[in-house]
Motif scaffolding. Sequence first.
Motif, PDB file in Angstrom:
ATOM      1  N   GLN A 197      -1.709  -2.047   7.771  1.00 54.29           N
ATOM      2  CA  GLN A 197      -0.403  -2.053   7.123  1.00 54.29           C
ATOM      3  C   GLN A 197      -0.484  -2.588   5.696  1.00 54.29           C
ATOM      4  O   GLN A 197      -1.366  -3.366   5.352  1.00 54.29           O
ATOM      5  N   LYS A 198       0.490  -2.151   4.892  1.00 54.91           N
ATOM      6  CA  LYS A 198       0.583  -2.586   3.502  1.00 54.91           C
ATOM      7  C   LYS A 198       2.055  -2.580   3.096  1.00 54.91           C
ATOM      8  O   LYS A 198       2.698  -1.524   3.096  1.00 54.91           O
ATOM      9  N   PRO A 199       2.618  -3.731   2.747  1.00 50.90           N
ATOM     10  CA  PRO A 199       4.041  -3.792   2.378  1.00 50.90           C
ATOM     11  C   PRO A 199       4.353  -2.929   1.156  1.00 50.90           C
ATOM     12  O   PRO A 199       3.505  -2.738   0.282  1.00 50.90           O
ATOM     13  N   ASN A 200       5.579  -2.414   1.117  1.00 50.04           N
ATOM     14  CA  ASN A 200       6.059  -1.619  -0.014  1.00 50.04           C
ATOM     15  C   ASN A 200       7.474  -2.081  -0.342  1.00 50.04           C
ATOM     16  O   ASN A 200       8.432  -1.702   0.327  1.00 50.04           O
ATOM     17  N   TYR A 237      10.016   3.949   8.803  1.00 49.57           N
ATOM     18  CA  TYR A 237       9.437   2.899   7.975  1.00 49.57           C
ATOM     19  C   TYR A 237       9.413   1.571   8.726  1.00 49.57           C
ATOM     20  O   TYR A 237      10.309   1.269   9.533  1.00 49.57           O
ATOM     21  N   GLN A 296       6.705  -0.040   4.503  1.00 47.68           N
ATOM     22  CA  GLN A 296       5.634   0.959   4.605  1.00 47.68           C
ATOM     23  C   GLN A 296       6.073   2.152   5.438  1.00 47.68           C
ATOM     24  O   GLN A 296       6.693   1.998   6.493  1.00 47.68           O
ATOM     25  N   PHE A 316       5.437   4.517   8.158  1.00 51.06           N
ATOM     26  CA  PHE A 316       4.594   4.284   9.330  1.00 51.06           C
ATOM     27  C   PHE A 316       4.394   5.535  10.172  1.00 51.06           C
ATOM     28  O   PHE A 316       3.304   5.793  10.684  1.00 51.06           O
ATOM     29  N   ASN A 373      -1.614   4.692   7.869  1.00 53.98           N
ATOM     30  CA  ASN A 373      -2.015   3.415   7.301  1.00 53.98           C
ATOM     31  C   ASN A 373      -1.159   3.105   6.077  1.00 53.98           C
ATOM     32  O   ASN A 373      -0.424   3.967   5.572  1.00 53.98           O
ATOM     33  N   GLY A 374      -1.299   1.897   5.575  1.00 57.62           N
ATOM     34  CA  GLY A 374      -0.539   1.497   4.398  1.00 57.62           C
ATOM     35  C   GLY A 374      -0.870   2.292   3.156  1.00 57.62           C
ATOM     36  O   GLY A 374      -0.045   2.378   2.234  1.00 57.62           O
ATOM     37  N   ASP A 375      -2.057   2.910   3.108  1.00 60.76           N
ATOM     38  CA  ASP A 375      -2.419   3.721   1.947  1.00 60.76           C
ATOM     39  C   ASP A 375      -2.021   5.182   2.110  1.00 60.76           C
ATOM     40  O   ASP A 375      -2.367   6.015   1.275  1.00 60.76           O
TER      41      ASP A 375
END
Length: 523
Positions: free
Chosen positions: A79-82, A150, A155, A157, A176-178
């Motif tokens: 995961q990666k926050p946005n 999301y 992110q 999802f 993934n977060g990317d």
Amino acid sequence: MKRTTFFTLNTLGTKRGGLVKAVIKRANTIAAAEPDRHVHLLTLGLQTQINSIREEMVHLHLLDQRVQVTNLIHTLGKQKPNDKQTKARLLKRLQRQFVIFEDASRPENDSYRLFENGVYCQYIRFDADERLVFIDYFSESRHRLKREEYLEHGQLFQVIHYSATTNKPVSRQFLNGDGTCYLTLWHKINSVDWSHLFYFGKHEQFQFNDPAAFYTFALNQLLAQYPAVLLSSEFRDRLPNLPKRNLDAVVLDVTHPNIRKIAFGHSNHFVAPFDETATISGVWNALFKRIGEWSAVVTATPRQATHMKQQFGHDSLFKSIPHAFTNKAAGSLVADAVNPNRFVVVSRIQIKKDVAESVRAMRLIVDHNPNAFLDFYGFGYNDQLEKDLLALIKELALTDHVHFKGFVTDMREAYAGAVATLFTSQSEGFGMAILESMSYGIPVIAYDICYGPAEIIEDRVTGRLIPKGDTAQFAEAAIELMTQPEARQAMGLRAAGALAPFSDQQYETSWVNLLHELDVSTH
């Protein structure tokens, strides 16, 4: 060493039935009793906003802060926050391209419709904290093409793709977060059942034609990071995400080198007529065919454990730990004024619960007392069974006598002041509603079924036990309590005082002792 403990559920939420409540109760109890043991609720179903669900349950004091909640599919991705997906920033950007209308038809949801040159193309929803929940995309003919879901931190999802003819999901991508996809899921045609899963790992890729094999793989991935674990199997149902083999098979196939596996019997293990004269239900086959591979099989009643031991042996595997329900306010509630006309049912509308039988009993009760009524607390699934129940109420001219109250978390609202709780299940593993009702000083009229009522209720002392299916005798017992208020009050007081075997302390001791045994066991 105390094993990291994982109790499995399909989904988690504030509005769930007895099984979920029982597992949450256990997790809360163990986390409080053993702060140095890591306790997890592990969900298998698709729940994007799992962190928000946990936060809400902790805020409502339904979940101990020390209990961790994890969704198994989430654990496979990175995961990666946005922070760009907040309401103000997103709407400001979208207004450059689209005309935006608030969806006033659903004021309970913060939702918007987006148009481009007059064509409806997107639908967006935010949560109460103004975080993006999902975006739906539409064709020019207003068919939903896909949905983007999301996570709470913004992110993207999950992307769900829909059939243009049925509006049912046909596939899902988990990201993934990317933005790279780590899992693709296919549904069976015109069905919500899962059929194929494709895993795209950094160094390995796998195809799964059975969701059960996928879940075993995901569990092996998750549990590998813990040196010693305990994993439970809590349900046997065939579900859309487990259409071929159930959770027992998933858990038994996990290959962690230092694992203990327990199965809990929340339900009756027989087919109709649901007693020891019947055959074993097919959904229990995986558990019993590989009985020797479990570290423990736990039931809520000694009677069910006895039936299992008689048929399958392995006596030392079977443990009986009753559920607990301690109502700290019970002493004051048993003195509440009783409405002499009011009965309650607390149940899901599910075939084995047979709430239609309580309606048939009410017809006989109302024939005796036209002022009698039934308050129904619980929920249905808007399926044929619920439609049939409503039709039966209308057919028996009970529309004015049966009141649907919905789901409640404050059980005092349901029980306090009732003459009795009607419990007409055909089959149970325990029957938590019996314990709840008695703790409020409300006697229960129940059919004597496998399992639960006879282990909790002493007939004519703390409640009533009626031969299964005898509707006339069931109604007579209810009428007797209506017409004898002093006897009914005495029975309610005895019911509230008869719950020592189901106390929180006894429950805690039993579970902590079992976990300590499994911590040091070699199997």
